[in-house]
Design an enzyme around this catalytic site. Structure first.
Site, PDB file in Angstrom:
ATOM      1  CG  ASN A   1      -4.092   0.790  -2.879  1.00 49.90           C
ATOM      2  OD1 ASN A   1      -4.724   0.588  -3.916  1.00 49.90           O
ATOM      3  ND2 ASN A   1      -4.220   0.026  -1.800  1.00 49.90           N
TER       4      ASN A   1
ATOM      5  CE  LYS B   1      -7.028   1.136   0.092  1.00 45.64           C
ATOM      6  NZ  LYS B   1      -7.390   1.000   1.488  1.00 45.64           N
TER       7      LYS B   1
ATOM      8  CG  HIS C   1      -3.884  -3.815   0.256  1.00 49.09           C
ATOM      9  ND1 HIS C   1      -5.074  -3.847   0.940  1.00 49.09           N
ATOM     10  CD2 HIS C   1      -3.390  -2.568   0.404  1.00 49.09           C
ATOM     11  CE1 HIS C   1      -5.291  -2.648   1.480  1.00 49.09           C
ATOM     12  NE2 HIS C   1      -4.280  -1.862   1.171  1.00 49.09           N
TER      13      HIS C   1
ATOM     14  CD  GLU D   1      -8.508  -2.432   1.360  1.00 51.62           C
ATOM     15  OE1 GLU D   1      -8.384  -2.243   0.133  1.00 51.62           O
ATOM     16  OE2 GLU D   1      -8.470  -1.494   2.190  1.00 51.62           O
TER      17      GLU D   1
ATOM     18  CD  GLU E   1      -0.959  -0.516   3.460  1.00 56.05           C
ATOM     19  OE1 GLU E   1      -1.186   0.664   3.178  1.00 56.05           O
ATOM     20  OE2 GLU E   1      -1.475  -1.469   2.874  1.00 56.05           O
TER      21      GLU E   1
ATOM     22  N   GLY F   1      -7.961   3.191   6.272  1.00 55.55           N
ATOM     23  CA  GLY F   1      -9.253   3.770   5.951  1.00 55.55           C
ATOM     24  C   GLY F   1     -10.086   4.128   7.168  1.00 55.55           C
TER      25      GLY F   1
ATOM     26  CB  SER G   1      -5.325   6.883   8.372  1.00 57.39           C
ATOM     27  OG  SER G   1      -6.448   6.007   8.325  1.00 57.39           O
TER      28      SER G   1
ATOM     29  N   GLY H   1      -3.848   5.365   0.701  1.00 58.50           N
ATOM     30  CA  GLY H   1      -5.111   5.032   0.061  1.00 58.50           C
ATOM     31  C   GLY H   1      -5.939   6.284  -0.154  1.00 58.50           C
ATOM     32  N   GLY H   2      -6.854   6.536   0.772  1.00 56.31           N
ATOM     33  CA  GLY H   2      -7.814   7.636   0.629  1.00 56.31           C
ATOM     34  C   GLY H   2      -7.206   8.969   0.201  1.00 56.31           C
TER      35      GLY H   2
HETATM   36  P1  PGA Z   1      -5.683   4.500   3.673  1.00 58.05           P
HETATM   37  O1  PGA Z   1      -5.292   3.146   2.876  1.00 58.05           O
HETATM   38  O2  PGA Z   1      -4.590   5.485   3.409  1.00 58.05           O
HETATM   39  O3  PGA Z   1      -6.993   4.932   3.063  1.00 58.05           O
HETATM   40  O4  PGA Z   1      -5.793   4.144   5.104  1.00 58.05           O
HETATM   41  C1  PGA Z   1      -3.973   2.678   2.860  1.00 58.05           C
HETATM   42  C2  PGA Z   1      -3.891   1.379   2.099  1.00 58.05           C
HETATM   43  O5  PGA Z   1      -4.790   0.541   2.223  1.00 58.05           O
HETATM   44  O6  PGA Z   1      -2.925   1.158   1.341  1.00 58.05           O
END
Ligand code: PGA
Length: 250
Positions: free
Chosen positions: A8, A10, A95, A97, A167, A173, A212, A233-234
């Site tokens: 993802n 983002k 998600h 967010e 998640e 993050g 993470s 994500g990251g």
């Molecule tokens: P992250 O994000 O791996 O940066 O923690 C995961 C996500 O929001 O799907």
């Protein structure tokens, strides 16, 4: 069950950076991809570029969000048929967010899941508790509510198309990761809910862990029962680290 490793991105990447990252990723992963399925969720503006860059690979491409309606006066929104038109085959729904920053309700997320399935787009329903909810002992209740509401009206004939992603919001993050025991408990709960909804068909739905995930912790998390992949994500923003997570599936 073959794990799914999903990236993802983002709100990151210009079109040229997206092409570079997707191209580097294609070069960094096994061909054929035997141990895992891989999906990328770039921003809308990069979908076409990423689809082009991965066209000779087995990587699939989806959007991070979608409006449930097909067209209309919804300024700033993107519809299921627009996603199909550009060639996207997957979509993330709900998600955290989107839920937290943009006020998406369980009902709205459910509409997206149903709309995606109605268009043969593969939805991933994202669920997870906040830190306050975990500390208040509400994790199981929150996850159950989000799973039941998000999948309301989805028939057992559609289970092959649905993915769920757990998640924990506090792990997204932040560098904090659920321990294998914490992830395992919620994944087992989600599996039981899916079986309650769809009987044996509920056993075939992939449940991804997100929050993470990185190469250093991927193997341990992917080894937890009912963790059938990762939503990253990251660490999906760099080809070596995302490829490292994919490598952890073999
Ligand atoms: P992250 O994000 O791996 O940066 O923690 C995961 C996500 O929001 O799907």
């Amino acid at each position: 069950m073959k794990p799914l490793i999903a990236g993802n991105w983002k709100m990151h990447m210009t079109r040229s950076a997206a092409r570079e990252l997707a191209t580097a990723l294609v070069r960094s992963i096994p061909d054929p991809l035997e141990a895992a399925d891989v999906a990328l969720y770039p921003p809308f503006t990069c979908l076409s570029d990423v689809l082009g860059a991965v066209s000779d690979s087995e990587i699939s491409v989806g959007a991070q969000n979608m409006h449930p309606q097909d067209q209309g006066a919804f300024t700033g929104e993107i519809s299921p048929s627009m996603l199909l038109d550009v060639g996207a085959t997957r979509v993330l729904c709900g998600h955290s967010e989107r839920r937290q920053l943009f006020g998406e309700s369980d009902d709205f997320v459910n509409q997206k899941v149903l709309a995606a399935l109605g268009h043969d787009i593969l939805p991933t329903l994202c669920v997870g508790e906040t830190l306050a909810e975990r500390e208040a002992g509400q994790t199981a209740a929150v996850v159950e509510r989000q799973v039941r509401a998000g999948l309301a009206g989805v028939g057992a004939d559609k289970t092959g198309e649905v993915t769920v992603a757990y998640e924990p919001v506090w792990a997204i993050g932040t560098g904090l990761t659920a321990t294998p025991a914490q992830a395992g408990a919620v994944h087992a709960q989600i599996r039981a809910l899916l079986q309650d909804l769809w009987a044996a068909a509920g056993e075939t739905v992939r449940i991804l862990y997100g929050g993470s995930v990185k190469p250093a912790n991927a193997r341990e998390l992917l080894g937890v029962p009912h963790v059938n992949g990762a939503l990253v994500g990251g660490a999906s923003l760099s080809a070596p680290s995302f490829a490292g997570i994919i490598a952890a599936t073999s």
